[in-house]
Design a protein around this motif. Structure first.
Motif, PDB file in Angstrom:
ATOM      1  N   LYS A 246       0.843  -1.197   0.000  1.00  8.85           N
ATOM      2  CA  LYS A 246       0.000   0.000   0.000  1.00  8.85           C
ATOM      3  C   LYS A 246       0.872   1.239   0.000  1.00  8.85           C
ATOM      4  O   LYS A 246       2.048   1.180   0.377  1.00  8.85           O
ATOM      5  N   ALA A 247       0.297   2.337  -0.472  1.00  8.27           N
ATOM      6  CA  ALA A 247       1.016   3.610  -0.474  1.00  8.27           C
ATOM      7  C   ALA A 247      -0.015   4.721  -0.425  1.00  8.27           C
ATOM      8  O   ALA A 247      -1.155   4.547  -0.868  1.00  8.27           O
ATOM      9  N   THR A 248       0.385   5.856   0.139  1.00  9.46           N
ATOM     10  CA  THR A 248      -0.497   7.019   0.151  1.00  9.46           C
ATOM     11  C   THR A 248      -0.369   7.726  -1.190  1.00  9.46           C
ATOM     12  O   THR A 248       0.740   8.059  -1.599  1.00  9.46           O
ATOM     13  N   VAL A 249      -1.481   7.871  -1.881  1.00  9.60           N
ATOM     14  CA  VAL A 249      -1.411   8.406  -3.246  1.00  9.60           C
ATOM     15  C   VAL A 249      -2.175   9.714  -3.442  1.00  9.60           C
ATOM     16  O   VAL A 249      -1.933  10.439  -4.401  1.00  9.60           O
ATOM     17  N   THR A 250      -3.125   9.997  -2.560  1.00 17.93           N
ATOM     18  CA  THR A 250      -3.814  11.294  -2.606  1.00 17.93           C
ATOM     19  C   THR A 250      -4.022  11.741  -1.160  1.00 17.93           C
ATOM     20  O   THR A 250      -3.818  10.969  -0.224  1.00 17.93           O
ATOM     21  N   GLU A 251      -4.475  12.982  -1.009  1.00 17.48           N
ATOM     22  CA  GLU A 251      -4.900  13.400   0.324  1.00 17.48           C
ATOM     23  C   GLU A 251      -6.219  12.681   0.636  1.00 17.48           C
ATOM     24  O   GLU A 251      -6.850  12.126  -0.269  1.00 17.48           O
TER      25      GLU A 251
ATOM     26  N   ALA B 267      -3.418   1.450 -16.997  1.00 19.59           N
ATOM     27  CA  ALA B 267      -2.892   1.604 -18.359  1.00 19.59           C
ATOM     28  C   ALA B 267      -1.414   1.264 -18.378  1.00 19.59           C
ATOM     29  O   ALA B 267      -0.631   1.868 -17.645  1.00 19.59           O
ATOM     30  N   ASP B 268      -1.043   0.284 -19.173  1.00 21.97           N
ATOM     31  CA  ASP B 268       0.361   0.018 -19.466  1.00 21.97           C
ATOM     32  C   ASP B 268       1.242  -0.121 -18.210  1.00 21.97           C
ATOM     33  O   ASP B 268       2.264   0.555 -18.091  1.00 21.97           O
ATOM     34  N   GLY B 269       0.834  -0.983 -17.300  1.00 26.79           N
ATOM     35  CA  GLY B 269       1.639  -1.196 -16.096  1.00 26.79           C
ATOM     36  C   GLY B 269       1.593  -0.048 -15.106  1.00 26.79           C
ATOM     37  O   GLY B 269       2.394   0.016 -14.178  1.00 26.79           O
ATOM     38  N   HIS B 270       0.654   0.852 -15.314  1.00 23.08           N
ATOM     39  CA  HIS B 270       0.513   2.012 -14.437  1.00 23.08           C
ATOM     40  C   HIS B 270      -0.925   2.129 -13.947  1.00 23.08           C
ATOM     41  O   HIS B 270      -1.850   1.634 -14.586  1.00 23.08           O
ATOM     42  N   ILE B 271      -1.078   2.809 -12.842  1.00 23.19           N
ATOM     43  CA  ILE B 271      -2.413   3.098 -12.333  1.00 23.19           C
ATOM     44  C   ILE B 271      -2.635   4.597 -12.518  1.00 23.19           C
ATOM     45  O   ILE B 271      -1.762   5.398 -12.148  1.00 23.19           O
ATOM     46  N   ALA B 272      -3.747   4.944 -13.121  1.00 23.58           N
ATOM     47  CA  ALA B 272      -4.089   6.360 -13.302  1.00 23.58           C
ATOM     48  C   ALA B 272      -5.206   6.690 -12.306  1.00 23.58           C
ATOM     49  O   ALA B 272      -6.200   5.975 -12.224  1.00 23.58           O
ATOM     50  N   ILE B 273      -5.009   7.752 -11.533  1.00 25.35           N
ATOM     51  CA  ILE B 273      -5.991   8.152 -10.522  1.00 25.35           C
ATOM     52  C   ILE B 273      -6.393   9.598 -10.766  1.00 25.35           C
ATOM     53  O   ILE B 273      -5.536  10.484 -10.796  1.00 25.35           O
TER      54      ILE B 273
ATOM     55  N   ALA C 145      -7.089  19.021  -9.885  1.00 23.93           N
ATOM     56  CA  ALA C 145      -7.153  19.090 -11.345  1.00 23.93           C
ATOM     57  C   ALA C 145      -6.024  18.293 -11.991  1.00 23.93           C
ATOM     58  O   ALA C 145      -5.345  18.757 -12.897  1.00 23.93           O
ATOM     59  N   LEU C 146      -5.848  17.062 -11.492  1.00 27.63           N
ATOM     60  CA  LEU C 146      -4.750  16.213 -11.952  1.00 27.63           C
ATOM     61  C   LEU C 146      -5.206  14.788 -12.181  1.00 27.63           C
ATOM     62  O   LEU C 146      -6.160  14.319 -11.552  1.00 27.63           O
ATOM     63  N   VAL C 147      -4.467  14.116 -13.060  1.00 26.70           N
ATOM     64  CA  VAL C 147      -4.489  12.655 -13.075  1.00 26.70           C
ATOM     65  C   VAL C 147      -3.106  12.239 -12.609  1.00 26.70           C
ATOM     66  O   VAL C 147      -2.095  12.680 -13.158  1.00 26.70           O
ATOM     67  N   ARG C 148      -3.048  11.445 -11.551  1.00 26.13           N
ATOM     68  CA  ARG C 148      -1.762  10.971 -11.029  1.00 26.13           C
ATOM     69  C   ARG C 148      -1.459   9.608 -11.654  1.00 26.13           C
ATOM     70  O   ARG C 148      -2.324   8.737 -11.680  1.00 26.13           O
ATOM     71  N   ILE C 149      -0.245   9.469 -12.145  1.00 33.08           N
ATOM     72  CA  ILE C 149       0.166   8.215 -12.778  1.00 33.08           C
ATOM     73  C   ILE C 149       1.172   7.521 -11.856  1.00 33.08           C
ATOM     74  O   ILE C 149       2.230   8.065 -11.552  1.00 33.08           O
ATOM     75  N   LEU C 150       0.793   6.309 -11.412  1.00 32.24           N
ATOM     76  CA  LEU C 150       1.642   5.558 -10.490  1.00 32.24           C
ATOM     77  C   LEU C 150       2.172   4.306 -11.169  1.00 32.24           C
ATOM     78  O   LEU C 150       1.465   3.688 -11.973  1.00 32.24           O
ATOM     79  N   ASP C 151       3.379   3.929 -10.816  1.00 34.15           N
ATOM     80  CA  ASP C 151       3.908   2.639 -11.241  1.00 34.15           C
ATOM     81  C   ASP C 151       3.132   1.551 -10.479  1.00 34.15           C
ATOM     82  O   ASP C 151       3.035   1.610  -9.251  1.00 34.15           O
TER      83      ASP C 151
ATOM     84  N   ASP D  11       3.824  -1.497  -9.802  1.00 29.58           N
ATOM     85  CA  ASP D  11       4.629  -2.345  -8.905  1.00 29.58           C
ATOM     86  C   ASP D  11       5.042  -1.593  -7.650  1.00 29.58           C
ATOM     87  O   ASP D  11       4.847  -2.065  -6.538  1.00 29.58           O
ATOM     88  N   SER D  12       5.634  -0.414  -7.845  1.00 30.79           N
ATOM     89  CA  SER D  12       6.179   0.311  -6.689  1.00 30.79           C
ATOM     90  C   SER D  12       5.142   1.214  -6.027  1.00 30.79           C
ATOM     91  O   SER D  12       5.345   1.662  -4.905  1.00 30.79           O
ATOM     92  N   LEU D  13       4.047   1.502  -6.732  1.00 30.42           N
ATOM     93  CA  LEU D  13       3.012   2.452  -6.313  1.00 30.42           C
ATOM     94  C   LEU D  13       3.561   3.869  -6.189  1.00 30.42           C
ATOM     95  O   LEU D  13       2.931   4.745  -5.599  1.00 30.42           O
ATOM     96  N   GLU D  14       4.711   4.104  -6.751  1.00 30.32           N
ATOM     97  CA  GLU D  14       5.269   5.456  -6.732  1.00 30.32           C
ATOM     98  C   GLU D  14       4.663   6.294  -7.843  1.00 30.32           C
ATOM     99  O   GLU D  14       4.430   5.806  -8.949  1.00 30.32           O
TER     100      GLU D  14
END
Ligand code: ZN
Ligand code: ZN
Length: 412
Positions: free
Chosen positions: A342-347, A365-371, A377-383, A385-388
């Motif tokens: 697990k990782a903290t990805v948003t507030e 999408a393509d080994g990434h998570i889009a949030i 006003a963002l889409v955050r793109i995380l790896d 595997d690492s959730l970074e």
């Protein structure tokens, strides 16, 4: 509970993909490999849908619709339905991503994104269920569901078969072969003009629109998913499973929640693609893995706080991603039945307040998570595997509903 059958099925799936890996590798020698991923994002409040190139973050198109939209990609990924429940209309986008099967490999053809000329109008369209070469659009207040042919849509035509849903209700319809599974409202009770009757079950109708067999009880039916050849529905008493049953039509079986589960029920379901299983919510702060073919059907997984959104990874079948209201993203290992990372990805985005308040939504999408992060006003793109967080894509307004379409294929 051991999800032994799931484990066996996963191993089988891995073996199969390894067998096919070799011809795929050869195919790359004489074909060019093409890869494309596109994100489709609707605003929380404004009537706009954007298409964004996943790699570059570049906006490929901005489409004005009538109201705030919820997005659903078709099974093929060639179209995205933009359902505007409050505005009684559904627009459809062409994604420009088209995979075709070439036997030992698949081809990818990439073309422009665009708004298709066909719209669907009816009272309160809500749940859209993609299935094979069609999608089924349910109109809560219209008393009907439309089975929409995707090939015709892509030619700019509406080829629709309409199913009667007996009486307006917040329901769902799913096709199974030549039959349709449709939720059943309680028609015995009086409802106020601004309310819809509760659901009490599921019925099977045949090609001529006739009901086959008895209605199966499914109190407050909500949530459906398809996995392998099975369809599951969430009910107060359990999860109702429909199996193909030949010419006699689908067979319905209730998997009752076992008595050792805490109080709760399933109202949202996801279905495994490469493995046969379902993942459902169980109340707000738990999820259940559902294996209809094992002896123990349910495996409960507790979350630290309430769930905001969850999603299966089609490319990594043993991973499910669960975002909770504290802003943490959890990776659920389907085989182990436990949270492994697990990782903290948003507030934090509290679930208190209106159910429609802007909150993040997930796509893969393509080994990434889009949030989507509507407050920023963002889409955050995380790896995955690492959730970074590897990058962000700025999207004007309050980005909310999101779907990703794409993959790789040969081009020749
Ligand atoms: Zn080819
Ligand atoms: Zn619903």
């Amino acid at each position: 509970m051991r999800l032994s059958l799931i484990r066996n099925r996963l191993l089988a799936a891995v073996a199969v993909s390894m067998v096919f890996a070799a011809p795929g590798a050869f195919a790359e020698d004489d074909h060019d490999t093409k890869e494309a991923w596109r994100l489709f994002i609707a605003d929380h409040t404004n009537p706009v849908v954007r298409a964004i190139d996943f790699q570059s973050g570049e906006e490929l198109g901005r489409y004005d619709v009538k109201g705030a939209a919820a997005l659903t990609a078709s099974a093929s990924g060639q179209t995205v339905f933009a359902t505007q429940s409050d505005d009684d209309i559904v627009h459809v986008l062409k994604t420009g991503i088209n995979f075709s099967d070439h036997g030992d490999h698949r081809d990818l053809e990439v073309s422009d994104v665009g708004l298709l000329p066909v719209t669907f109008e009816g009272k309160r369209p809500f749940h859209v269920v993609p299935h094979d070469d069609h999608a089924i659009l349910f109109y809560d207040r219209g008393g009907k569901a439309d089975i929409i042919d995707e090939a015709a849509l892509l030619e700019g035509k509406a080829e629709v078969k309409t199913v009667d849903t007996t009486k307006p209700h917040h329901g769902v319809a799913v096709t199974m072969g030549r039959h349709v599974l449709v939720s059943v409202p309680n028609t015995d009770i009086e409802t106020k003009p601004d309310e819809l009757p509760p659901r009490i079950g599921l019925r099977v109708i045949d090609e001529s629109g006739e009901q086959v067999g008895e209605m199966a009880t499914c109190t407050d039916l909500h949530g459906e998913a398809t996995s392998a050849r099975l369809v599951a529905f969430g009910c107060k008493e359990g999860v109702l499973i429909a199996r193909p049953g030949g010419i006699e039509g689908p067979k319905l079986e209730m998997l009752t929640y076992p008595s050792d589960l805490p109080k709760g029920y399933t109202g949202t379901l996801l279905g495994g693609k490469a493995m046969q299983f379902f993942l459902g919510n169980y109340g707000e702060d738990k999820v259940v893995l559902i294996d209809p073919d094992s002896e123990e059907h349910f495996k409960l997984v507790e979350l630290p706080t309430r769930r905001v959104d969850f999603l299966l990874d089609p490319a990594t079948p043993r991973s499910a991603y669960i975002l909770t209201e504290d802003g943490d993203l959890h990776v659920l290992d389907i085989i182990k039945g436990e949270i492994v990372r697990k990782a903290t990805v948003t507030e934090p985005y509290s679930k208190d307040g209106h159910w429609r308040d802007p909150r993040p939504r997930l796509a893969v999408a393509d080994g990434h998570i889009a949030i989507t992060d509507p407050r920023h006003a963002l889409v955050r793109i995380l790896d995955a595997d690492s959730l970074e967080e590897v990058r962000t894509i700025a999207v004007e307004g309050q980005p909310f509903s999101i779907v990703a379409v794409g993959g790789s294929g040969a081009s020749h």
